[in-house]
Write a protein that holds these residues in place. Structure first.
Motif, PDB file in Angstrom:
ATOM      1  N   SER A   9      48.173 -26.509  11.877  1.00 43.58           N
ATOM      2  CA  SER A   9      49.444 -25.944  11.407  1.00 43.58           C
ATOM      3  C   SER A   9      50.241 -26.906  10.537  1.00 43.58           C
ATOM      4  CB  SER A   9      50.301 -25.506  12.599  1.00 43.58           C
ATOM      5  OG  SER A   9      50.625 -26.611  13.423  1.00 43.58           O
ATOM      6  N   THR A  57      53.147 -21.831  15.506  1.00 42.04           N
ATOM      7  CA  THR A  57      52.160 -22.705  16.139  1.00 42.04           C
ATOM      8  C   THR A  57      52.731 -24.105  16.310  1.00 42.04           C
ATOM      9  OG1 THR A  57      50.358 -21.427  15.131  1.00 42.04           O
ATOM     10  CG2 THR A  57      49.805 -23.589  15.994  1.00 42.04           C
ATOM     11  N   SER A  82      53.385 -26.059  19.923  1.00 41.90           N
ATOM     12  CA  SER A  82      52.917 -27.424  20.178  1.00 41.90           C
ATOM     13  C   SER A  82      54.059 -28.321  20.653  1.00 41.90           C
ATOM     14  CB  SER A  82      52.298 -28.017  18.909  1.00 41.90           C
ATOM     15  OG  SER A  82      51.144 -27.307  18.538  1.00 41.90           O
ATOM     16  N   GLU A  95      47.864 -30.081  16.771  1.00 40.07           N
ATOM     17  CA  GLU A  95      48.256 -29.251  17.895  1.00 40.07           C
ATOM     18  C   GLU A  95      47.963 -29.947  19.217  1.00 40.07           C
ATOM     19  OE1 GLU A  95      47.038 -27.278  14.901  1.00 40.07           O
ATOM     20  OE2 GLU A  95      49.206 -27.531  14.925  1.00 40.07           O
ATOM     21  N   GLU A 138      44.921 -28.647  22.036  1.00 40.60           N
ATOM     22  CA  GLU A 138      44.066 -27.612  21.455  1.00 40.60           C
ATOM     23  C   GLU A 138      42.612 -27.904  21.833  1.00 40.60           C
ATOM     24  OE1 GLU A 138      44.262 -24.667  19.199  1.00 40.60           O
ATOM     25  OE2 GLU A 138      45.992 -24.768  20.497  1.00 40.60           O
ATOM     26  N   GLY A 160      50.920 -18.520  22.562  1.00 41.02           N
ATOM     27  CA  GLY A 160      50.496 -19.822  22.053  1.00 41.02           C
ATOM     28  C   GLY A 160      49.883 -20.717  23.105  1.00 41.02           C
ATOM     29  N   SER A 208      42.529 -20.124  20.439  1.00 47.41           N
ATOM     30  CA  SER A 208      43.396 -21.147  19.864  1.00 47.41           C
ATOM     31  C   SER A 208      44.794 -20.566  19.673  1.00 47.41           C
ATOM     32  CB  SER A 208      42.844 -21.644  18.528  1.00 47.41           C
ATOM     33  OG  SER A 208      42.863 -20.608  17.576  1.00 47.41           O
ATOM     34  N   SER A 209      45.807 -21.414  19.684  1.00 46.68           N
ATOM     35  CA  SER A 209      47.208 -20.971  19.612  1.00 46.68           C
ATOM     36  C   SER A 209      47.461 -20.070  18.412  1.00 46.68           C
ATOM     37  CB  SER A 209      48.145 -22.179  19.539  1.00 46.68           C
ATOM     38  OG  SER A 209      48.086 -22.927  20.721  1.00 46.68           O
ATOM     39  N   SER A 210      46.969 -20.485  17.240  1.00 45.69           N
ATOM     40  CA  SER A 210      47.258 -19.744  16.015  1.00 45.69           C
ATOM     41  C   SER A 210      46.624 -18.355  16.033  1.00 45.69           C
ATOM     42  CB  SER A 210      46.767 -20.525  14.796  1.00 45.69           C
ATOM     43  OG  SER A 210      45.375 -20.777  14.888  1.00 45.69           O
ATOM     44  N   LEU A 243      48.498 -16.168  18.519  1.00 49.08           N
ATOM     45  CA  LEU A 243      49.760 -15.759  17.905  1.00 49.08           C
ATOM     46  C   LEU A 243      49.537 -14.654  16.884  1.00 49.08           C
ATOM     47  CD1 LEU A 243      51.546 -19.196  17.370  1.00 49.08           C
ATOM     48  CD2 LEU A 243      52.489 -17.253  18.623  1.00 49.08           C
TER      49      LEU A 243
END
Length: 385
Positions: free
Chosen positions: A75, A122, A126, A190, A193, A320, A326-328, A331
């Motif tokens: 990100s 994102t 984090s 991140e 992650e 997230g 994964s967070s992204s 999201l």
């Protein structure tokens, strides 16, 4: 005091807040001059509606792309690149001299705007992991606050007959400076992650639950954005000179509540805050439907604003922290479902209103608010940080 200012977490929080503010200011600057663009190109209502579709099309197409790029590149890189391109596309809107070029630029504006959305959220997730407490709502509060400033600046520009190029150049220049200054303080990578998490995956049950909650809440939010003034005029019969108060009460409440939502989330947990948000939203809509008076309707709009304010930041925060994606990408998945609700709500209310009436059609939105309340009970109780 110096130690606090030098704290890297505070610097990162300030940088992320700055990007959220520039993001909101840019979008509000565009929205505030839609009438000017309609006048410039002599567009009918239907032609303007078709043109405006280019922005959500761009946003929708970018959803899977944004999740993939943030997961692949991180990100930090995507936030910097996307906010710069987003600001450039705002400037390009003012420089477009024909409707076809403008449509293409709006497509890019929507695409890059959602890139910023996924990437900066994102970043926020984090940082929230580093803080070990809820701070997401305050970032979304900065976006809402920027919306106010953007609307006010837009009104001043229109009132003083400042042409679009000058207006957008001012916004571009100020935002580009603020953004570039903040770049070096963003989160470089991140937190926690897991490289084994897939970039593409079908959302699991917890993510689907969050997506449905986002869908219901954003359907309510989208309806308020587009229909609050119309409802206040046609159902409440408010005079023309105070029609803007309906939207203002809603937005003031939504923005203000976001700045205190993190405190209440820390005290009571995500599950209770989302549940109570749904109760507030449903109660406000019920008052609006059953007691459509000039004063009490404004109170209802204020309650609805408080009800929708915290849901999306908290849902994004939980998404997230997904343990399977994964967070992204998580999201992006939840954002996609919410986005459908935001787009579907306003036209659906229009269709229902033409079939029944506007007052009765808002009952459907009240049901969506009630769904948020019911679904909130299914959020895992340990999801409170």
């Amino acid at each position: 005091m110096t130690q606090i200012i030098e704290n890297p977490l505070w610097k990162a929080r300030g940088a992320i807040s700055t990007i959220f503010f520039c993001y909101g200011l840019t979008f509000a600057s565009w929205a505030s001059r839609i009438p000017s663009i309609q006048e410039k190109f002599s567009l009918s209502e239907a032609e303007l509606g078709t043109l405006l579709l280019m922005l959500p099309i761009g946003s929708f197409i970018s959803l899977p792309i944004a999740g993939y790029l943030v997961a692949k590149w991180n990100s930090f890189l995507v936030t910097r690149l996307s906010i710069l391109l987003y600001l450039i596309s705002l400037l390009a809107i003012s420089l477009s001299e024909n409707i076809f070029l403008l449509g293409f630029v709006l497509f890019l504006f929507g695409l890059m705007g959602n890139m910023v959305n996924i990437a900066i959220n994102t970043q926020a997730v984090s940082l929230e992991k580093e803080y070990k407490k809820n701070i997401m709502a305050s970032f979304h509060g900065m976006w809402s606050l920027a919306g106010f400033f953007g609307a006010i600046i837009g009104a001043i520009m229109i009132g003083n007959e400042v042409i679009l190029q000058y207006h957008y150049t001012i916004i571009f220049s100020a935002s580009i400076v603020a953004s570039v200054i903040s770049f070096k303080f963003l989160i470089k990578s991140e937190t926690d992650e897991n490289e084994d998490k897939p970039i593409f995956a079908i959302p699991d049950k917890p993510l689907l639950l969050l997506g449905i909650i986002a869908f219901c809440s954003m359907m309510c939010e989208g309806t308020m954005f587009d229909w609050s003034g119309v409802y206040y005029k046609k159902v409440v019969n408010a005079p023309k000179d105070i029609l803007g108060l309906a939207y203002t009460f809603f937005m003031v409440s939504m923005a203000g509540t976001r700045f205190v939502a993190d405190y209440f989330t820390t005290q009571f947990g995500v599950k209770k805050v989302v549940f109570f948000s749904g109760v507030l939203n449903f109660s406000g809509l019920l008052i609006l439907i059953l007691l459509p008076g000039k004063i009490i309707s404004l109170i209802a709009f204020f309650i609805i604003g408080a009800g929708v304010s915290s849901v999306i930041p908290l849902v994004f925060s939980l998404a997230g922290k997904s343990k399977t994606m994964s967070s992204s990408v998580a999201l992006a998945a939840v954002s996609t479902m919410g986005f459908f609700g935001f787009l579907l709500g306003p036209p659906l209310i229009g269709y229902l209103a033409s079939w029944l009436n506007l007052q009765v059609s808002f009952s459907f939105i009240a049901v969506m608010a009630l769904c948020v309340t019911i679904l909130a009970t299914q959020i895992k109780s340990n999801s409170n940080s």
